[in-house]
Design a protein around this motif. Structure first.
Motif, PDB file in Angstrom:
ATOM      1  N   ILE A  88       0.859  -1.205   0.000  1.00 23.12           N
ATOM      2  CA  ILE A  88       0.000   0.000   0.000  1.00 23.12           C
ATOM      3  C   ILE A  88       0.890   1.249   0.000  1.00 23.12           C
ATOM      4  N   PRO A  89       0.803   2.073  -1.043  1.00 23.69           N
ATOM      5  CA  PRO A  89       1.660   3.255  -1.094  1.00 23.69           C
ATOM      6  C   PRO A  89       1.490   4.126   0.152  1.00 23.69           C
ATOM      7  N   GLY A  90       2.609   4.479   0.759  1.00 24.83           N
ATOM      8  CA  GLY A  90       2.602   5.396   1.903  1.00 24.83           C
ATOM      9  C   GLY A  90       2.363   4.738   3.244  1.00 24.83           C
ATOM     10  N   PHE A  91       2.009   3.447   3.247  1.00 29.22           N
ATOM     11  CA  PHE A  91       1.665   2.805   4.522  1.00 29.22           C
ATOM     12  C   PHE A  91       2.928   2.434   5.297  1.00 29.22           C
ATOM     13  N   PRO A  92       2.915   2.623   6.623  1.00 30.56           N
ATOM     14  CA  PRO A  92       4.038   2.130   7.444  1.00 30.56           C
ATOM     15  C   PRO A  92       4.035   0.598   7.478  1.00 30.56           C
ATOM     16  N   GLN A  93       5.077   0.019   8.059  1.00 32.76           N
ATOM     17  CA  GLN A  93       5.185  -1.443   8.142  1.00 32.76           C
ATOM     18  C   GLN A  93       5.109  -1.897   9.595  1.00 32.76           C
ATOM     19  N   SER A  94       4.448  -3.058   9.808  1.00 34.35           N
ATOM     20  CA  SER A  94       4.391  -3.658  11.160  1.00 34.35           C
ATOM     21  C   SER A  94       5.677  -4.415  11.434  1.00 34.35           C
ATOM     22  N   THR A  95       6.166  -4.304  12.669  1.00 36.22           N
ATOM     23  CA  THR A  95       7.391  -5.048  13.008  1.00 36.22           C
ATOM     24  C   THR A  95       7.208  -5.939  14.230  1.00 36.22           C
ATOM     25  N   VAL A  96       6.022  -5.950  14.836  1.00 33.56           N
ATOM     26  CA  VAL A  96       5.840  -6.649  16.109  1.00 33.56           C
ATOM     27  C   VAL A  96       5.155  -8.000  15.903  1.00 33.56           C
ATOM     28  N   GLN A  97       5.651  -9.021  16.609  1.00 32.73           N
ATOM     29  CA  GLN A  97       5.026 -10.344  16.551  1.00 32.73           C
ATOM     30  C   GLN A  97       3.573 -10.229  17.031  1.00 32.73           C
ATOM     31  N   GLY A  98       2.661 -10.890  16.290  1.00 35.06           N
ATOM     32  CA  GLY A  98       1.244 -10.791  16.654  1.00 35.06           C
ATOM     33  C   GLY A  98       0.531  -9.677  15.895  1.00 35.06           C
ATOM     34  N   HIS A  99       1.268  -8.991  14.997  1.00 37.74           N
ATOM     35  CA  HIS A  99       0.680  -7.930  14.155  1.00 37.74           C
ATOM     36  C   HIS A  99       1.043  -8.254  12.696  1.00 37.74           C
ATOM     37  N   ALA A 100       0.110  -8.898  11.984  1.00 33.61           N
ATOM     38  CA  ALA A 100       0.427  -9.491  10.680  1.00 33.61           C
ATOM     39  C   ALA A 100       0.806  -8.474   9.599  1.00 33.61           C
ATOM     40  N   GLY A 101       0.244  -7.257   9.662  1.00 32.23           N
ATOM     41  CA  GLY A 101       0.574  -6.269   8.632  1.00 32.23           C
ATOM     42  C   GLY A 101      -0.277  -6.399   7.381  1.00 32.23           C
ATOM     43  N   ARG A 102      -1.574  -6.547   7.587  1.00 33.46           N
ATOM     44  CA  ARG A 102      -2.502  -6.664   6.444  1.00 33.46           C
ATOM     45  C   ARG A 102      -3.716  -5.783   6.682  1.00 33.46           C
ATOM     46  N   LEU A 103      -4.166  -5.150   5.602  1.00 32.52           N
ATOM     47  CA  LEU A 103      -5.397  -4.374   5.665  1.00 32.52           C
ATOM     48  C   LEU A 103      -6.471  -5.218   4.986  1.00 32.52           C
ATOM     49  N   VAL A 104      -7.522  -5.539   5.731  1.00 34.96           N
ATOM     50  CA  VAL A 104      -8.533  -6.458   5.207  1.00 34.96           C
ATOM     51  C   VAL A 104      -9.877  -5.734   5.094  1.00 34.96           C
ATOM     52  N   PHE A 105     -10.455  -5.780   3.892  1.00 36.36           N
ATOM     53  CA  PHE A 105     -11.781  -5.196   3.659  1.00 36.36           C
ATOM     54  C   PHE A 105     -12.792  -6.324   3.538  1.00 36.36           C
TER      55      PHE A 105
END
Ligand SMILES: O=P(O)(O)O[C@@H]1C[C@H](O)[C@@H](CO)O1
Length: 291
Positions: free
Chosen positions: A55-72
């Protein structure tokens, strides 16, 4: 805070426009999943999902338990967007980055934000696995001047000096309590004050005692900045803390909290939380838009 980190209206709009070009979903509700609570997104039907890295401009998740996905997708017919993974200050993100998705959601048409988090209990009557409906928060970084609204105010989003009283919507809290009663959850549901600290360390005993004396019932490392920005731009806010551990307040207590334990309790209660959030969303007074 005019730094290279400053994010302007166009930056939020570009990300929102990209998302609108990739999915037909037009969410009115956004859900932010706390540590280990990403499974809340699994309940969405007709899913479109995007990795944060795409996703352009989106930050990245780095913590275990935070998958890093945007779900609609749809929850009982209501279109939602769900963050499977949030951003924390302690990861090194500026508060503008931490709250970036909230303003993007506003531009997508989101009207209600549901935040969830894992938190430690300060209140004596709380047990691991309890769900706390957030009545109010104490924003420790905010009180110390670390605020996502620092810098020039963007009047297109909201006023320079937003009120913070009554931010956690009273009607939604009442509705949630009614739902908990009808689902038979009342004996493990609390209502209280969440305190945000910066982390990543857990609290010292003296700090825990201090926060408890201040009036905090639970402590965590997130939520307040997202809620602040959502409220600033006129969204309704509802929040839930999952109590994953008791914060040590006694010098004779040798218990030591750790992130794995936090994730374990989150996992144990995530289905219950999913049921509660689904029921709440299904009863929100909103109509779906279509692309
Ligand atoms: O994202 P949340 O607030 O649920 O995460 C909590 C606070 C820390 O990030 C982590 C500690 O275990 O869980």
């Amino acid at each position: 805070m005019h730094s290279k980190e400053q994010i302007c209206h166009d930056d939020y709009q570009k990300t929102a426009d990209w998302i609108l070009s990739q999915t037909q979903h037009r969410p009115k509700v956004a859900i932010i999943c706390g540590s280990g609570l990403g499974m809340l997104a699994d309940a969405l039907k007709l899913q479109d999902s995007f990795h944060y890295s795409d996703i352009p401009g989106f930050p990245q998740s780095t913590v275990q338990g935070h998958a890093g996905r945007l779900v609609f997708g749809e929850l009982k017919g209501k279109t939602c967007v769900c963050m499977q993974g949030r951003f924390h200050m302690y990861e090194g993100h500026s508060l503008c980055k931490v709250t970036f998705p909230v303003r993007v959601f506003k531009l997508l048409g989101v009207e209600t934000l549901i935040v969830t988090n894992a938190a430690g209990a300060l209140a004596d009557g709380y047990c691991n696995g309890d769900i706390m409906i957030i009545r109010d928060h104490i924003n420790m970084p905010g009180l110390a001047g670390l605020n996502p609204l620092n810098g020039p105010n963007d009047d297109k989003f909201g006023p320079r000096f937003p009120p913070m009283s009554g931010v956690y919507d009273k009607d939604l809290r009442r509705l949630a309590k009614d739902i908990c009663k009808s689902l038979g959850y009342s004996q493990f549901v609390q209502e209280g004050v969440y305190c945000m600290v910066g982390g990543p360390n857990f609290e010292s005993i003296a700090e825990a005692r201090f926060l408890h004396k201040l009036g905090a019932d639970a402590v965590g490392m997130s939520t307040a900045p997202e809620v602040l920005v959502a409220s600033h731009c006129g969204m309704k806010v509802f929040g839930l803390s999952l109590i994953t551990n008791k914060v040590v307040k006694d010098y004779d207590d040798t218990e030591k909290v750790n992130h794995e334990g936090v994730l374990g309790v989150s996992k144990m209660r995530s289905e219950t939380l999913q049921t509660l959030v689904t029921e709440l969303v299904s009863r929100l007074d909103i109509n779906n838009n279509t692309a």
